[in-house]
Design a protein around this motif. Structure first.
Motif, PDB file in Angstrom:
ATOM      1  N   ALA A  19       0.846  -1.188   0.000  1.00  0.00           N
ATOM      2  CA  ALA A  19       0.000   0.000   0.000  1.00  0.00           C
ATOM      3  C   ALA A  19       0.885   1.243   0.000  1.00  0.00           C
ATOM      4  N   VAL A  20       0.495   2.227  -0.757  1.00  0.00           N
ATOM      5  CA  VAL A  20       1.249   3.473  -0.839  1.00  0.00           C
ATOM      6  C   VAL A  20       0.320   4.619  -0.454  1.00  0.00           C
ATOM      7  N   ASP A  21       0.749   5.416   0.509  1.00  0.00           N
ATOM      8  CA  ASP A  21      -0.057   6.557   0.935  1.00  0.00           C
ATOM      9  C   ASP A  21       0.079   7.660  -0.106  1.00  0.00           C
ATOM     10  N   LEU A  22      -0.993   7.901  -0.843  1.00  0.00           N
ATOM     11  CA  LEU A  22      -0.948   8.893  -1.911  1.00  0.00           C
ATOM     12  C   LEU A  22      -1.415  10.276  -1.460  1.00  0.00           C
ATOM     13  N   THR A  23      -1.637  10.422  -0.137  1.00  0.00           N
ATOM     14  CA  THR A  23      -2.041  11.715   0.398  1.00  0.00           C
ATOM     15  C   THR A  23      -0.976  12.767   0.098  1.00  0.00           C
ATOM     16  N   GLY A  24      -1.364  13.821  -0.567  1.00  0.00           N
ATOM     17  CA  GLY A  24      -0.420  14.880  -0.884  1.00  0.00           C
ATOM     18  C   GLY A  24       0.410  14.625  -2.127  1.00  0.00           C
ATOM     19  N   VAL A  25       0.274  13.435  -2.718  1.00  0.00           N
ATOM     20  CA  VAL A  25       1.044  13.124  -3.924  1.00  0.00           C
ATOM     21  C   VAL A  25       0.388  13.750  -5.154  1.00  0.00           C
ATOM     22  N   ALA A  26      -0.886  13.478  -5.337  1.00  0.00           N
ATOM     23  CA  ALA A  26      -1.606  14.009  -6.499  1.00  0.00           C
ATOM     24  C   ALA A  26      -2.015  15.455  -6.245  1.00  0.00           C
ATOM     25  N   VAL A  27      -1.498  16.351  -7.050  1.00  0.00           N
ATOM     26  CA  VAL A  27      -1.805  17.780  -6.951  1.00  0.00           C
ATOM     27  C   VAL A  27      -2.724  18.144  -8.103  1.00  0.00           C
TER      28      VAL A  27
ATOM     29  N   ASN B 129       6.233  13.678  -7.333  1.00  0.00           N
ATOM     30  CA  ASN B 129       5.887  13.356  -5.942  1.00  0.00           C
ATOM     31  C   ASN B 129       5.718  11.856  -5.750  1.00  0.00           C
ATOM     32  N   LEU B 130       5.112  11.204  -6.736  1.00  0.00           N
ATOM     33  CA  LEU B 130       4.908   9.761  -6.652  1.00  0.00           C
ATOM     34  C   LEU B 130       6.239   9.035  -6.582  1.00  0.00           C
ATOM     35  N   ASP B 131       7.172   9.416  -7.427  1.00  0.00           N
ATOM     36  CA  ASP B 131       8.484   8.777  -7.384  1.00  0.00           C
ATOM     37  C   ASP B 131       9.150   8.975  -6.033  1.00  0.00           C
ATOM     38  N   ALA B 132       9.041  10.183  -5.495  1.00  0.00           N
ATOM     39  CA  ALA B 132       9.650  10.465  -4.186  1.00  0.00           C
ATOM     40  C   ALA B 132       9.018   9.612  -3.096  1.00  0.00           C
TER      41      ALA B 132
END
Length: 200
Positions: free
Chosen positions: A76-84, A94-97
């Motif tokens: 699972a990957v927390d995508l909170t704050g990744v998608a702008v 951001n996703l790569d980071a």
């Protein structure tokens, strides 16, 4: 890319097994599977060679444990704050980071290097790629300024996952900051199909 969140294990037996895998991870990532004898793994782990084979009956079983236990393909990957919203380039970077965890880099290198010659590594890399593709589509869908057709999102995601995996292999030849700069340039191209350009 997903890591394992650490290599901790409890108990004396678990500790010995973990030491063997830690040693194997370091050596195989550096020398390659074929260039890493079991004697070198045992020596680095500080265990007799016979004890290594107690935990791992074959050298291949060490590789299997490394790539399946330390690089889960459904983490699972927390995508909170990744998608702008409205900024897919920033979102991809951001996703790569978010995925590029230091503890996972040696195993990613092993997956990349051994996937052409070892079926278990090939299958694990294929499954990891599918997982990363699904996450990338999700991020693009949430960040693209316009609604893009599924086939466009699919093509963009394919290109981006390839870029991230290639960047992992190239990291050992360049400075850390170069990864982000290089991937941002790729993200500009990838998202051009969405009608999006990176922000100044």
């Amino acid at each position: 890319m997903p890591g394992t969140g650490g290599h901790r294990s409890t108990g004396a037996d678990g500790g010995t097994r973990t030491r063997i895998l830690d040693a194997a991870e370091t050596l195989i990532a550096t020398r390659g599977f074929d260039g890493t004898p079991t004697a070198a793994i045992a020596s680095r782990a500080g265990v007799p060679k016979g004890l290594l084979f107690y935990y791992f009956p074959t050298k291949e079983s060490i590789l299997t444990a490394l790539v399946t236990e330390r690089m889960p393909t459904d983490a699972a990957v927390d995508l909170t704050g990744v998608a702008v919203s409205g900024a897919p380039v920033d979102s991809l970077v951001n996703l790569d980071a978010a995925l590029d965890r230091p503890e996972g880099r040696p195993v990613r290198e092993i997956l990349w290097r051994e996937s052409s010659t070892h079926p278990v590594a090939h299958e694990q890399l294929r499954a990891l790629r599918a997982h990363l593709h699904a996450i990338t589509v999700e991020v693009l869908r949430a960040s693209a300024p316009l609604t893009a057709p599924a086939r466009v999102l699919d093509s963009c995601a394919n290109a981006w996952v390839s870029a991230m995996l290639t960047a992992t292999h190239l990291d050992r030849y360049r400075e850390r900051g170069e990864r982000t700069a290089s991937l941002r340039a790729v993200a500009d191209v990838v998202t051009a199909g969405l009608g999006a350009l990176s922000q100044p």
